[in-house]
Design a protein around this motif. Structure first.
Motif, PDB file in Angstrom:
ATOM      1  N   THR A 146       0.464  -1.185  -0.019  1.00  0.00           N
ATOM      2  CA  THR A 146      -0.066  -0.092   0.112  1.00  0.00           C
ATOM      3  C   THR A 146       1.012   1.143  -0.028  1.00  0.00           C
ATOM      4  N   TRP A 147      -0.436   2.497  -0.386  1.00  0.00           N
ATOM      5  CA  TRP A 147       0.814   3.602  -0.024  1.00  0.00           C
ATOM      6  C   TRP A 147       0.589   4.520   0.428  1.00  0.00           C
ATOM      7  N   THR A 148       1.004   6.066   0.602  1.00  0.00           N
ATOM      8  CA  THR A 148       1.112   6.698   1.609  1.00  0.00           C
ATOM      9  C   THR A 148       1.235   8.102   0.446  1.00  0.00           C
ATOM     10  N   VAL A 149       0.150   8.901   0.839  1.00  0.00           N
ATOM     11  CA  VAL A 149       0.355  10.495  -0.071  1.00  0.00           C
ATOM     12  C   VAL A 149       0.365  11.207   0.446  1.00  0.00           C
ATOM     13  N   ALA A 150       0.454  12.289   0.518  1.00  0.00           N
ATOM     14  CA  ALA A 150       0.423  14.057   0.874  1.00  0.00           C
ATOM     15  C   ALA A 150      -0.237  14.747   1.356  1.00  0.00           C
ATOM     16  N   ASP A 151      -1.281  14.623  -0.324  1.00  0.00           N
ATOM     17  CA  ASP A 151      -2.060  15.519  -0.389  1.00  0.00           C
ATOM     18  C   ASP A 151      -2.632  14.690  -1.799  1.00  0.00           C
ATOM     19  N   MET A 152      -4.123  15.534  -1.589  1.00  0.00           N
ATOM     20  CA  MET A 152      -4.858  14.853  -2.726  1.00  0.00           C
ATOM     21  C   MET A 152      -4.531  14.952  -4.289  1.00  0.00           C
ATOM     22  N   THR A 153      -3.803  16.005  -4.842  1.00  0.00           N
ATOM     23  CA  THR A 153      -2.740  15.012  -5.933  1.00  0.00           C
ATOM     24  C   THR A 153      -2.101  14.295  -6.103  1.00  0.00           C
ATOM     25  N   ALA A 154      -0.919  14.056  -5.315  1.00  0.00           N
ATOM     26  CA  ALA A 154      -0.781  12.753  -4.871  1.00  0.00           C
ATOM     27  C   ALA A 154      -1.796  11.630  -5.294  1.00  0.00           C
ATOM     28  N   ARG A 160      -2.903   5.644 -10.386  1.00  0.00           N
ATOM     29  CA  ARG A 160      -2.647   5.226 -11.108  1.00  0.00           C
ATOM     30  C   ARG A 160      -1.234   3.962 -10.719  1.00  0.00           C
ATOM     31  N   TRP A 161      -0.620   3.712  -9.722  1.00  0.00           N
ATOM     32  CA  TRP A 161       0.294   3.467  -9.431  1.00  0.00           C
ATOM     33  C   TRP A 161      -0.250   1.516  -9.421  1.00  0.00           C
ATOM     34  N   GLU A 162      -1.647   1.869  -8.155  1.00  0.00           N
ATOM     35  CA  GLU A 162      -2.755   0.647  -7.928  1.00  0.00           C
ATOM     36  C   GLU A 162      -3.689   0.444  -9.125  1.00  0.00           C
ATOM     37  N   ALA A 163      -3.286   0.568 -10.117  1.00  0.00           N
ATOM     38  CA  ALA A 163      -4.156   0.369 -11.464  1.00  0.00           C
ATOM     39  C   ALA A 163      -2.738  -0.929 -11.779  1.00  0.00           C
ATOM     40  N   ASP A 164      -1.968   0.136 -11.659  1.00  0.00           N
ATOM     41  CA  ASP A 164      -0.649  -0.831 -12.901  1.00  0.00           C
ATOM     42  C   ASP A 164       0.395  -1.708 -12.012  1.00  0.00           C
ATOM     43  N   ALA A 167       3.691  -1.168  -6.191  1.00  0.00           N
ATOM     44  CA  ALA A 167       3.873  -2.275  -5.487  1.00  0.00           C
ATOM     45  C   ALA A 167       4.220  -3.645  -5.465  1.00  0.00           C
ATOM     46  N   GLU A 168       3.100  -4.655  -6.528  1.00  0.00           N
ATOM     47  CA  GLU A 168       3.350  -5.591  -6.743  1.00  0.00           C
ATOM     48  C   GLU A 168       4.948  -6.144  -7.293  1.00  0.00           C
ATOM     49  N   SER A 169       5.099  -5.303  -8.296  1.00  0.00           N
ATOM     50  CA  SER A 169       6.308  -5.939  -9.499  1.00  0.00           C
ATOM     51  C   SER A 169       7.374  -5.149  -8.354  1.00  0.00           C
ATOM     52  N   PHE A 170       7.616  -4.956  -7.273  1.00  0.00           N
ATOM     53  CA  PHE A 170       8.590  -4.389  -6.576  1.00  0.00           C
ATOM     54  C   PHE A 170       9.023  -5.359  -4.753  1.00  0.00           C
TER      55      PHE A 170
END
Length: 338
Positions: A146-154, A160-164, A167-170
């Protein structure tokens, strides 16, 4: 109108891929395998991008990959890397070439998300943690899912990265391949990577225009880079009151650092600098030691006394010669008048 000049734009990715500690394999402390990826492109497009990938074990560089268009090359930098075999360097080259394609996409997407095609921007990532233009952006959590984001833009990037499924690839690379190759580096390059060079430390004294004194504690020529410098006043820690610079490379494979504190004049001896490093059998405790003043008066006096003694001896010798000459019997014998 003249031709428009386009400044280059940069994407800088500092990826800390693994940290390990393995007593069973005779490893001391923590070690890391890290890659610094830099993408440089000139506007208006990204077609002429230059990508470099520099690999580090701890703070020692072991490889560099450069890609300019269809031209790509890789260099072994660490003194132990050639012993790992040509297959290893070829594997690094393939991985760098594969990642360079993603580096272009990352830069293009960062510009698109922030809509800043007319301004220079910089994206940094450490521990797979991203910052954009000096501000927190997005980071991969410890679960590597999972990811942590700092703001709404992120959040746009997150979706996008969750759709691609980035995280699983890394995840397999972070968990397995990276650790395996890090241990291999440490095994083959242990003479360089697992050495402990203790710091050479001393304290310098700098009067300030305000009338007080800056004491600066220096640690030089140490490896690895982890070190602690602390000033104390009669046992009380002065961490909040001292100036501390980041550890810096010395240029010869070792590091340097200093910590400074401002003290009242005449009270320098009450302050101690404490140096902690794994190369030291025990912490160093240092004070400023005033340099003894040269004893000019006594030196001149000794010289003057030497001159007087020398002169006196010379005078005595001359007097003896003169007196001896007045009693010398003339050559030819003694003449008597009868």
């Amino acid at each position: 109108m003249g031709a428009t000049t386009h400044r280059p734009i940069f994407l800088v990715l500092s990826v800390l891929l693994a940290l390990t500690q393995n007593k069973a394999q005779n490893l001391t402390g923590s070690h890391s395998l890290r890659y610094l990826v830099t993408t440089t492109a000139s506007r208006p497009g990204l077609q002429d991008s230059h990508i470099s990938v520099v690999g580090y074990v701890d703070h020692m560089q072991f490889m560099r990959f450069d890609r300019d268009g269809d031209t790509h090359r890789i260099q072994a930098r660490g003194p132990w890397v050639k012993q790992m075999g040509s297959e290893y360097l070829e594997m690094e080259k393939r991985n760098a070439m594969s990642y360079s394609n993603r580096a272009i996409e990352n830069l293009r997407f960062a510009i698109q998300v922030y809509n800043q095609s007319d301004n220079d921007r910089r994206l940094q990532r450490g521990h797979y943690r991203h910052a954009f233009d000096g501000n927190d952006y997005i980071s991969l959590n410890a679960d590597l899912r999972t990811w942590t984001v700092a703001d709404m833009t992120a959040q746009i990037t997150q979706r996008r990265w969750e759709a691609d499924r980035i995280a699983e690839s890394f995840s397999p690379f972070l968990k397995f391949s990276c650790v395996e190759w890090l241990l291999r580096h440490l095994e083959i390059g242990k003479k360089t990577l697992q050495r402990s060079d203790p710091p050479k430390a001393h304290v310098t004294h700098h009067p300030r225009p305000q009338g007080d004194i800056t004491l600066r504690c220096w640690a030089l020529g140490f490896y690895p880079a982890d070190i602690s410098l602390t000033w104390q006043l009669e046992g009380e820690d002065l961490t909040q009151d001292m100036e501390l610079v980041d550890t810096r490379p010395s240029g010869d494979g070792t590091f340097q650092k200093w910590a400074a504190v401002v003290v009242p004049p005449g009270e320098e001896q009450r302050y101690t600098c404490h140096v902690y490093h794994e190369g030291l059998p025990e912490p160093l405790i240092l004070r400023w030691e005033p340099t003894p003043r040269p004893m000019v008066g006594i030196t001149v006096g000794v010289v003057f006394f030497g001159v007087v003694v020398t002169g006196a001896v010379a005078a005595i010798v001359m007097m003896r010669k003169k007196n001896a000459g007045s009693h010398t019997v003339p050559q030819g014998g003694l003449k008597l008048d009868m």
